[in-house]
Scaffold this active site. Structure first.
Site: not given
Ligand code: SAH
Length: 505
Positions: A77, A435, A462
């Protein structure tokens, strides 16, 4: 020990780059003095000019590559430097993977306090991509004007809101270019103004494009500086725009998102469907790794001679279908997502008898994977809309053994722990999967996980720095790390996902 030399602003130095920093910058030393050099590649010898100097280190500008690194590759790119989205594009993909493997390893050792020998005994080779471009299913382009007043789509140049025109980002699907050019031509012809944030005027702020990799369905959502219209018309000659977009193969959903706020948040809360379905769908296939190949890669002594093992996965035949709206969180790299979730499922070690909590479950992707092999799954997520999606997705896949709760993991889990019967499955789960976002798990969440004493914990992360911190808490609380695996979801960028299996001692 002698004090290291200090260099000052505007000094010109020659340095050999021997490390990569967290943001992909090159790192080298001159007489014990550390230099951080953006755009320099590990293995380069470069001439640099010091921009900002501290006692023992400085940030320097790359003036000239004197001896290019053997790991340097031609960037695909033309905008990779100004964009900043692909910090590692000039580094060979094999080296990118090595960088990410080391990043996870170093964080676990330095921030998690694990012994290097121990980490080496549990870490398996990072899962990479065969084709590390064109993997993103989602693109968000800001719309603006160039110096000559021409309407353009592109990306913001680093630390600014100046748009550098580029409709062909190599991380996104090829179709994006045609879609964007159709939109830009329509805007020029019909004098539709892009939004100008400095004066708060103009209509089109961003264009969001999402593509279902399996379904081949395409969604376009315009983010507009507008409020709701009774007649449903948001553009002059709206039919012309819709007709032009409808003619693009795969187009199934066109909507607008209304955002009148003066903010960096891209999407507005209100979505109005203009044509087609309000959502697209996509399929995620459950995969299985070739264990013999993994075993061979782990034990093989001579790692230098051949192509690194990127993970060899094959579909099991089982799959799940998901509905995606403009606002849904959905992993941006669907090819790697299938491998990541399949690893999480494997690490959970389910045989149909287990009760599982899936914390931070989003739209229920991992939860539903787990539900195919568990007795019962409980998902927890903070965003109510995502939980609505999760419930609808369970239904769509005829899954009846997954239940979802809205709330913070650090509140919902302790509440259930306090109110459930001492011998209930909810209070005594076999497996907990987490996650979390980049900041990791809240301490109250980790503490309750320890009280619940599941046999296994699967941590999908992540950010390996907060992962390391949280693993230390879990290991001090009676768990042992069994397997660690990086998964490259963000090829050309510096981020990396990690999945970890823990077992109770
Ligand atoms: N496991 C899912 C999302 C992972 S991303 C997937 O793989 O698609 C992390 C997620 O945690 C997001 O959807 C976010 O909204 C949520 N999140 C952030 N803080 C949180 C908390 N304190 N308790 C519960 N969920 C939360």
């Amino acid at each position: 020990m002698s004090k290291s030399q200090v260099y000052n602003k505007n000094d010109i130095l020659t340095v050999t780059i021997d490390d990569i920093g967290h943001d992909g910058e090159g790192i080298g030393k001159v007489d014990g003095f550390t230099l951080f050099v953006k755009d320099a590649v590990i293995g380069d010898t470069v001439s640099v000019k010091i921009m900002k100097s501290k006692k023992s280190y400085a940030y320097a500008h790359l003036e000239k590559v004197l001896i290019p690194s053997p790991f340097r590759v031609e960037p695909v790119c033309a905008y990779h430097k100004s964009c900043g989205g692909c910090q590692l594009q000039t580094l060979s993909y094999e080296k990118q993977l090595e960088f990410k493997q080391n990043k996870i390893r170093n964080n676990l050792i330095r921030l998690g306090g694990f012994e290097p020998e121990f980490i080496d005994s549990v870490m398996e080779p990072i899962v990479g991509m065969d084709e590390p471009y064109r993997y993103r299913n989602k693109a968000q382009y800001p719309i603006g004007k160039d110096k000559n007043g021409k309407v353009v789509a592109g990306f913001y140049a680093g630390h600014s809101h100046n748009i550098i025109p580029n409709t062909n980002c190599y991380l996104g699907v090829e179709n994006n270019k045609e879609i964007l050019e159709t939109i830009l031509a329509f805007m020029e012809e019909n004098h539709v103004e892009p939004y100008d944030e400095t004066i708060g005027k103009g209509l089109v702020r961003h264009v969001l494009i999402r593509t279902g990799f399996t379904s081949k369905e395409i969604m376009v959502c315009f983010v507009l500086n507008s409020s709701e219209k009774k007649d449903g018309k948001y553009f002059p000659k709206q039919e012309t725009l819709l007709d032009a977009l409808k003619a693009i193969e795969g187009m199934t959903s066109i909507s607008v998102s209304l955002n009148r706020e003066n903010t960096n948040v891209i999407m507005g809360k209100q979505i109005i469907n203009l044509w087609g379905n309000p959502v697209i769908w996509d399929r995620i296939h459950i995969q299985e790794e070739n264990k013999a190949r993994l075993e061979e890669a782990v034990t093989s002594k001579d790692k230098s001679s051949e192509k690194p093992y990127l993970g060899e996965f094959a579909p099991t035949g089982q799959y799940l279908d998901f509905t995606i709206s403009p606002l849904s969180f959905y992993q941006v790299n669907p090819i790697q997502m299938e491998k990541l979730y399949s690893l999480a499922l494997e690490y959970a070690g389910l045989d149909g008898n287990q009760t599982v909590w899936d914390l931070y479950c989003g739209i229920g992707t991992i939860s539903l994977f787990l539900a195919t092999k568990a007795k019962q799954v409980y998902g927890v997520e903070i965003v109510p809309q995502a939980i609505d999606d999760a419930k609808a997705n369970a239904k769509r896949n005829n899954i009846t053994n997954a239940e979802f709760f809205v709330g913070k993991a650090e509140e919902v889990l302790p509440e259930f722990y306090a109110k459930s019967d001492a011998d209930s499955a909810m209070r005594n789960p076999d497996v907990i999967v987490v996650d979390p976002p980049r900041k990791g798990c809240d301490n109250a969440c980790l503490e309750t996980m320890l009280l619940m004493k599941p046999e296994r914990i699967v941590y999908v992360s992540c950010d390996s720095a907060t992962l390391a911190r949280d693993l230390r808490v879990l290991c001090d609380g009676g768990y042992e790390v069994k397997r660690v695996r990086g998964c490259d979801q963000f090829c050309q960028g510096v981020h990396v996902e990690t999945v970890v299996a823990l077992e109770r001692l």
